[in-house]
Every structure is written in C-alpha cells, then in structure tokens.
Design a protein around this motif. Structure first.
Motif, PDB file in Angstrom:
ATOM      1  N   HIS A  96      32.326  58.749  55.060  1.00 16.04           N
ATOM      2  CA  HIS A  96      32.117  57.469  55.751  1.00 16.04           C
ATOM      3  C   HIS A  96      31.242  56.544  54.907  1.00 16.04           C
ATOM      4  CE1 HIS A  96      33.094  60.363  59.000  1.00 16.04           C
ATOM      5  NE2 HIS A  96      33.809  59.346  59.452  1.00 16.04           N
ATOM      6  N   THR A  97      31.547  56.503  53.617  1.00 16.06           N
ATOM      7  CA  THR A  97      30.825  55.637  52.693  1.00 16.06           C
ATOM      8  C   THR A  97      31.821  54.848  51.863  1.00 16.06           C
ATOM      9  OG1 THR A  97      28.975  57.204  52.540  1.00 16.06           O
ATOM     10  CG2 THR A  97      29.164  55.569  50.786  1.00 16.06           C
ATOM     11  N   ALA A  98      31.517  53.565  51.621  1.00 13.99           N
ATOM     12  CA  ALA A  98      32.354  52.702  50.781  1.00 13.99           C
ATOM     13  C   ALA A  98      31.467  52.003  49.756  1.00 13.99           C
ATOM     14  CB  ALA A  98      33.096  51.679  51.629  1.00 13.99           C
ATOM     15  N   LEU A  99      32.077  51.533  48.680  1.00 13.16           N
ATOM     16  CA  LEU A  99      31.370  50.789  47.646  1.00 13.16           C
ATOM     17  C   LEU A  99      31.858  49.346  47.639  1.00 13.16           C
ATOM     18  CD1 LEU A  99      31.694  53.390  44.730  1.00 13.16           C
ATOM     19  CD2 LEU A  99      29.902  53.244  46.466  1.00 13.16           C
ATOM     20  N   MET A 100      30.934  48.407  47.487  1.00 13.08           N
ATOM     21  CA  MET A 100      31.302  46.990  47.515  1.00 13.08           C
ATOM     22  C   MET A 100      30.966  46.341  46.179  1.00 13.08           C
ATOM     23  SD  MET A 100      30.150  44.007  50.205  1.00 13.08           S
ATOM     24  CE  MET A 100      28.540  43.674  49.498  1.00 13.08           C
ATOM     25  N   ILE A 101      31.884  45.504  45.686  1.00 12.74           N
ATOM     26  CA  ILE A 101      31.668  44.774  44.439  1.00 12.74           C
ATOM     27  C   ILE A 101      32.191  43.355  44.587  1.00 12.74           C
ATOM     28  CG2 ILE A 101      33.869  45.496  43.417  1.00 12.74           C
ATOM     29  CD1 ILE A 101      30.534  45.141  41.515  1.00 12.74           C
ATOM     30  N   THR A 102      31.480  42.383  44.013  1.00 14.45           N
ATOM     31  CA  THR A 102      31.942  40.995  44.027  1.00 14.45           C
ATOM     32  C   THR A 102      32.821  40.750  42.797  1.00 14.45           C
ATOM     33  OG1 THR A 102      29.935  40.311  42.868  1.00 14.45           O
ATOM     34  CG2 THR A 102      29.925  40.159  45.265  1.00 14.45           C
ATOM     35  N   GLN A 103      33.784  39.854  42.948  1.00 15.47           N
ATOM     36  CA  GLN A 103      34.661  39.474  41.842  1.00 15.47           C
ATOM     37  C   GLN A 103      34.784  37.952  41.803  1.00 15.47           C
ATOM     38  OE1 GLN A 103      38.028  42.158  43.202  1.00 15.47           O
ATOM     39  NE2 GLN A 103      38.123  42.557  41.010  1.00 15.47           N
ATOM     40  N   THR A 104      34.621  37.387  40.616  1.00 14.58           N
ATOM     41  CA  THR A 104      34.687  35.926  40.486  1.00 14.58           C
ATOM     42  C   THR A 104      36.115  35.435  40.312  1.00 14.58           C
ATOM     43  OG1 THR A 104      34.405  36.030  38.088  1.00 14.58           O
ATOM     44  CG2 THR A 104      32.400  35.876  39.424  1.00 14.58           C
ATOM     45  N   GLY A 105      36.986  36.290  39.790  1.00 12.26           N
ATOM     46  CA  GLY A 105      38.361  35.875  39.527  1.00 12.26           C
ATOM     47  C   GLY A 105      38.558  35.250  38.168  1.00 12.26           C
ATOM     48  N   GLY A 106      37.502  35.220  37.346  1.00 12.90           N
ATOM     49  CA  GLY A 106      37.601  34.635  36.017  1.00 12.90           C
ATOM     50  C   GLY A 106      38.134  35.632  35.001  1.00 12.90           C
ATOM     51  N   GLY A 107      38.150  35.215  33.752  1.00 12.36           N
ATOM     52  CA  GLY A 107      38.674  36.072  32.692  1.00 12.36           C
ATOM     53  C   GLY A 107      37.695  37.132  32.241  1.00 12.36           C
ATOM     54  N   CYS A 108      36.439  37.043  32.675  1.00 13.64           N
ATOM     55  CA  CYS A 108      35.426  38.013  32.288  1.00 13.64           C
ATOM     56  C   CYS A 108      35.779  39.395  32.823  1.00 13.64           C
ATOM     57  CB  CYS A 108      34.070  37.575  32.833  1.00 13.64           C
ATOM     58  SG  CYS A 108      32.735  38.727  32.478  1.00 13.64           S
ATOM     59  N   ARG A 109      35.257  40.420  32.144  1.00 19.13           N
ATOM     60  CA  ARG A 109      35.519  41.787  32.572  1.00 19.13           C
ATOM     61  C   ARG A 109      34.944  42.085  33.946  1.00 19.13           C
ATOM     62  NH1 ARG A 109      33.466  44.164  26.920  1.00 19.13           N
ATOM     63  NH2 ARG A 109      32.071  42.420  27.264  1.00 19.13           N
ATOM     64  N   ALA A 110      34.025  41.227  34.440  1.00 22.44           N
ATOM     65  CA  ALA A 110      33.455  41.431  35.768  1.00 22.44           C
ATOM     66  C   ALA A 110      34.525  41.458  36.846  1.00 22.44           C
ATOM     67  CB  ALA A 110      32.439  40.329  36.078  1.00 22.44           C
ATOM     68  N   SER A 111      35.630  40.782  36.631  1.00 26.83           N
ATOM     69  CA  SER A 111      36.720  40.785  37.604  1.00 26.83           C
ATOM     70  C   SER A 111      37.600  42.021  37.464  1.00 26.83           C
ATOM     71  CB  SER A 111      37.579  39.523  37.443  1.00 26.83           C
ATOM     72  OG  SER A 111      36.835  38.382  37.816  1.00 26.83           O
ATOM     73  N   ASN A 112      37.293  42.860  36.480  1.00 25.89           N
ATOM     74  CA  ASN A 112      38.084  44.065  36.246  1.00 25.89           C
ATOM     75  C   ASN A 112      37.287  45.345  36.462  1.00 25.89           C
ATOM     76  OD1 ASN A 112      40.530  42.634  35.249  1.00 25.89           O
ATOM     77  ND2 ASN A 112      39.136  41.964  33.649  1.00 25.89           N
ATOM     78  N   TYR A 113      36.197  45.239  37.216  1.00 26.13           N
ATOM     79  CA  TYR A 113      35.374  46.416  37.492  1.00 26.13           C
ATOM     80  C   TYR A 113      36.081  47.403  38.425  1.00 26.13           C
ATOM     81  CZ  TYR A 113      31.076  44.299  35.601  1.00 26.13           C
ATOM     82  OH  TYR A 113      30.123  43.759  34.781  1.00 26.13           O
ATOM     83  N   MET A 114      36.948  46.894  39.287  1.00 24.07           N
ATOM     84  CA  MET A 114      37.541  47.742  40.329  1.00 24.07           C
ATOM     85  C   MET A 114      38.190  49.006  39.756  1.00 24.07           C
ATOM     86  SD  MET A 114      36.950  46.370  43.353  1.00 24.07           S
ATOM     87  CE  MET A 114      38.218  46.739  44.549  1.00 24.07           C
ATOM     88  N   PRO A 115      39.108  48.899  38.793  1.00 20.13           N
ATOM     89  CA  PRO A 115      39.720  50.134  38.277  1.00 20.13           C
ATOM     90  C   PRO A 115      38.729  51.044  37.574  1.00 20.13           C
ATOM     91  CG  PRO A 115      40.415  48.227  36.980  1.00 20.13           C
ATOM     92  CD  PRO A 115      39.722  47.703  38.187  1.00 20.13           C
ATOM     93  N   LEU A 116      37.702  50.463  36.925  1.00 21.56           N
ATOM     94  CA  LEU A 116      36.697  51.287  36.261  1.00 21.56           C
ATOM     95  C   LEU A 116      35.871  52.072  37.277  1.00 21.56           C
ATOM     96  CD1 LEU A 116      35.515  48.764  33.527  1.00 21.56           C
ATOM     97  CD2 LEU A 116      36.702  50.910  33.120  1.00 21.56           C
ATOM     98  N   ILE A 117      35.535  51.429  38.394  1.00 17.78           N
ATOM     99  CA  ILE A 117      34.788  52.120  39.451  1.00 17.78           C
ATOM    100  C   ILE A 117      35.651  53.221  40.064  1.00 17.78           C
ATOM    101  CG2 ILE A 117      33.657  51.857  41.690  1.00 17.78           C
ATOM    102  CD1 ILE A 117      33.077  48.911  40.833  1.00 17.78           C
ATOM    103  N   ARG A 118      36.914  52.884  40.344  1.00 15.97           N
ATOM    104  CA  ARG A 118      37.814  53.888  40.938  1.00 15.97           C
ATOM    105  C   ARG A 118      38.011  55.078  40.004  1.00 15.97           C
ATOM    106  NH1 ARG A 118      41.490  49.048  42.893  1.00 15.97           N
ATOM    107  NH2 ARG A 118      40.717  48.784  45.012  1.00 15.97           N
ATOM    108  N   LYS A 119      38.129  54.801  38.717  1.00 13.13           N
ATOM    109  CA  LYS A 119      38.290  55.883  37.754  1.00 13.13           C
ATOM    110  C   LYS A 119      37.056  56.770  37.731  1.00 13.13           C
ATOM    111  CE  LYS A 119      39.271  56.784  32.859  1.00 13.13           C
ATOM    112  NZ  LYS A 119      39.479  56.168  31.526  1.00 13.13           N
ATOM    113  N   ALA A 120      35.864  56.162  37.841  1.00  9.73           N
ATOM    114  CA  ALA A 120      34.616  56.922  37.783  1.00  9.73           C
ATOM    115  C   ALA A 120      34.448  57.868  38.969  1.00  9.73           C
ATOM    116  CB  ALA A 120      33.432  55.960  37.712  1.00  9.73           C
ATOM    117  N   ILE A 121      34.970  57.477  40.145  1.00 15.90           N
ATOM    118  CA  ILE A 121      34.717  58.276  41.359  1.00 15.90           C
ATOM    119  C   ILE A 121      35.929  59.089  41.812  1.00 15.90           C
ATOM    120  CG2 ILE A 121      32.995  56.600  42.122  1.00 15.90           C
ATOM    121  CD1 ILE A 121      35.034  55.630  44.223  1.00 15.90           C
TER     122      ILE A 121
END
Length: 422
Positions: A96-121
C-alpha cells in the motif's frame, strides 16, 4: 508480501488508479523543500496520505548508484536513491505504498525518470506503482488526477512558498535571537495552511502581507553580510540532497543565500510554450491559452512585488519581465532546453540587484546547464565586471569538501571586494 512478477518494466508495471487514494501512502522526493512542505500539507487536506522523504546522506547516493548510471542524471540518481532507501527501511507497507514524481514535459531527462524508477524497483518492490504529476499529458495510465480546483491551490502554494523562502533567507542571517527565523517560518506555514483548510487561500495579497509581517517582526541586526545567489538546474538549485545543503553551508559561512523564486521557473515554462509558436510554428491556440495564464500569473507577481516594495523590510523578488530582458543580453529565448535562458537571466538580474556573488550549480554532464550556465559566464563577466561567479558540479564522485572549498575561494574574493568598496 504477495509475489508479483512483471515481464517488462517499460510496458508491464503496476498502475496507479483513483481507488488507491484511500489505501496507499505516497512517497515524494525532497526536491523543493520550501514548497513541498506546503504541498505535503495541502495534499493531506485533499485526502492523500503523502510523505515527503527526508532520508539523505551518502547511503542514499550509493543506493542510487546501484540503479542509475552515474552518467545519466545526478538528480535522477538522488531521487531513485531516496525511493529505494525508503522502501528498504521497513517503515512502509509495500502493498500500500506508491511513489510520486513530477514531470515538466520538456526535453530534459527529468521527464524520463519514470522508466528509470520502474526499472530500479521492479524486482524488489514489484507491487509499488509510480504516479506522475504533470500537466503535459504524460503517463495517462498512471498520473494523479488533478482537477482545476486542486491545480489552482497548487499554484497558490508556489507563490506562498516563494514568499516564505524569500523572507526567511533575508531574516535568518541577521536574527538577534537564535531560532527566531525558524519560529517565524513555522508561524507563516501554519497561517497559510489555515487558509487552505478553512477558506481564504485565494486572498493572496492578504496572505502575503501577513507572511511579510511575521518575518519583519523578527528582531535583526544591522550587519552587512555577503549575499550569495544560487542558480542552476532546478533540482540541485533547491534540494539539500542535490547540493549538499548549500543554503545551510552559506549560512554557516556568515552569508545571506539568495535563491530566486520558483514561480520564475514556472513562468519560464509557460513562456517557452508561447515562444514555441513564435519561433518554431507550434500551435497558435495553445500559445493563446498559455498567454492568458501568463498574464494572470504575472499580475499576481506584480502585486506581490509591490507589497514587498511598499513594506520596505525585504528586497522584492525578481520581476519576470525584467528577467526576460536580462536574458536577451546574453542568450536567445529560443534556447529553452532544461533551464536554458533562465540561468543567465537570473545571474544577470542578481548582478543588477546588488548580488554579485553567485554559485551556478549544475549536475555534471547536464549539457543544457553547462552551456547555458557555465558557458554564459564569460559574457556575463563582460557585462558585469564585478560579478563573482563559481560554477560547481554536483555528481556522486564529487566530494562535499572539494565543492565547499571552491565556494570558500569565491567567498574570499567576495569579502576582499567588500573590503575594497568600504
């Protein structure tokens, strides 16, 4: 823990849905400490069980290194490290735990954290969903449903978080009674959240006036201290985990940290959409809609600046249109990848408001920041010969001692310049 196996973290992963609002605790990274302390309380008022993570130190960085390549993105490494370290702590019910991340939608890698987080866990924590907060249409199958009412509340918290940060940093270095600025911060936050809970959160002039009053009531010395601006990539600019507690370090060095307002980054993002139409032929209708939002937010910013000027206790936050004019002296506003033209604009605006000493913080290898930040320093020095800038890289191999020693050299120059000016 229930055994769940997902075949592919890029296509097959646990999804967030509305029903989880009442069953799951959401963990958020400590990305924007000044603002997330308000957002955490606001989300709780909205019925979400959210916790902004405070775990830090080398163990978090080392945990991130196990899952994110050190050449990828230091902020991502910090975020993933915080998440995995927290999930391993045994404090949370992993079902019963979730992880939250903000995304700007820009070209920066910050908008591509989702798959990296999913891969890590994906192997150790396969039942933990990752939920996105964005306004760009990303992650439609696993994003937080934010309606207009909550969106407006989030926008107001940015203004209020900026004012608390701005007043605190102009109070803490000069407080006569140790801890008085921290007490004022707590009173201001409680006042703001009372307005969200009981109504009146839209009366931003009244709330901002009260924030100013709370901090102006703190007794301060008349010392003249070195002012140091902090600019750069948004995560290492604000996050203590990302910049090795830079603000606290500057305070310990008897300086006044000057951190530009977060609303400037938001306005930067809005203006970039408008410029996409102007320079690159993107949607006219989208640009028109963003233009209307820009006018509304700018009107609020002008009113807040006027309040600071009329009160006279604290220097006002930067005027965003002045930032744009500063950018035009250094870099075209079409250069918008990452923090783009905003970085030299803030360095120029700081110089023009008397803050000549600046730490330009960027993750090592962040190409947009190295070009728009470090690469603009020579031009800025030509425009403002007295500007004293140090560019500091933050990555897992850079030691805190080395970073602080570089900043101390900049401060030594700053103190010499101050002594000559007397």
């Amino acid at each position: 823990m229930k055994e769940i196996k997902y075949k592919d973290y890029t296509t097959d992963y646990p999804k967030w849905d509305k029903s989880m609002k009442t069953t799951h605790k959401i963990l958020a990274p400590d990305m924007l400490p000044w603002h997330f302390m308000l957002l955490e309380k606001l989300f709780r008022l909205e019925g979400y069980d959210i916790e902004v993570l405070k775990n830090g130190g080398r163990k978090v960085i080392d945990e991130g290194l196990k899952h994110v390549h050190n050449d990828t993105c230091y902020p991502c490494l910090c975020v993933v490290g915080q998440y995995v370290d927290a999930l391993k702590s045994g404090k949370y019910d992993l079902e019963h735990t979730a992880l939250m991340i903000t995304q700007t939608g820009g070209g920066c890698r910050a908008s591509n954290y989702m798959p990296l987080i999913r891969k890590a866990i994906k192997n150790e924590f396969p039942s933990v969903p990752v939920v996105s907060v964005n306004f760009s249409g990303l992650e439609k199958g696993s994003s937080l449903d934010i309606g207009l009412k909550l969106f407006l509340k989030l926008a107001y918290t940015i203004f209020y978080g900026d004012s608390v940060m701005w007043c605190y940093n102009q109070t803490k270095p000069y407080e006569k009674l140790k801890g008085a600025a921290d007490e004022a911060r707590e009173r201001a936050v409680n006042f703001i959240m009372d307005k969200f809970e009981h109504g009146g959160y839209r009366k931003y002039k009244r709330i901002n006036a009260e924030i100013i009053k709370i901090f102006s009531d703190v007794e301060r010395t008349n010392e003249k201290k070195v002012k140091v601006g902090i600019v750069g990539e948004i995560y290492v600019k604000y996050s203590g985990l990302g910049n090795n507690e830079l603000e606290k370090f500057l305070l310990s060095e008897n300086c006044e940290p000057v951190v530009p307002a977060l609303i400037d980054f938001m306005l930067y993002c809005i203006v970039n959409v408008i410029n996409d139409y102007k320079y690159y032929g993107h949607s006219k209708a989208t640009a028109f809609a963003y233009g209307a939002v820009y006018k509304m937010v700018r009107r609020m910013q002008r009113n807040i600046i006027k309040q600071f000027e009329e009160d006279g206790t604290f220097a006002p936050v930067h005027n965003f249109e002045h930032l744009r004019a500063c950018a035009d002296k250094v870099l075209h506003q079409g250069v918008k990848m990452g923090e783009g033209w905003l970085i030299p604009a803030e360095m120029a605006a700081l110089a023009e408001t008397g803050v000549l000493n600046i730490v330009c913080a960027q993750p090592f290898g962040c190409l947009p920041n190295h070009i728009a930040g470090k690469g603009a320093i020579r031009t800025l020095k030509n425009l403002y010969p007295d500007e004293n800038i140090v560019a500091v890289d933050y990555d897992p191999s850079a030691t805190k001692v080395n970073q602080e020693n570089r900043i101390k050299l900049m401060l030594a120059t700053a103190r010499e310049n101050n002594a000559k000016a007397k």
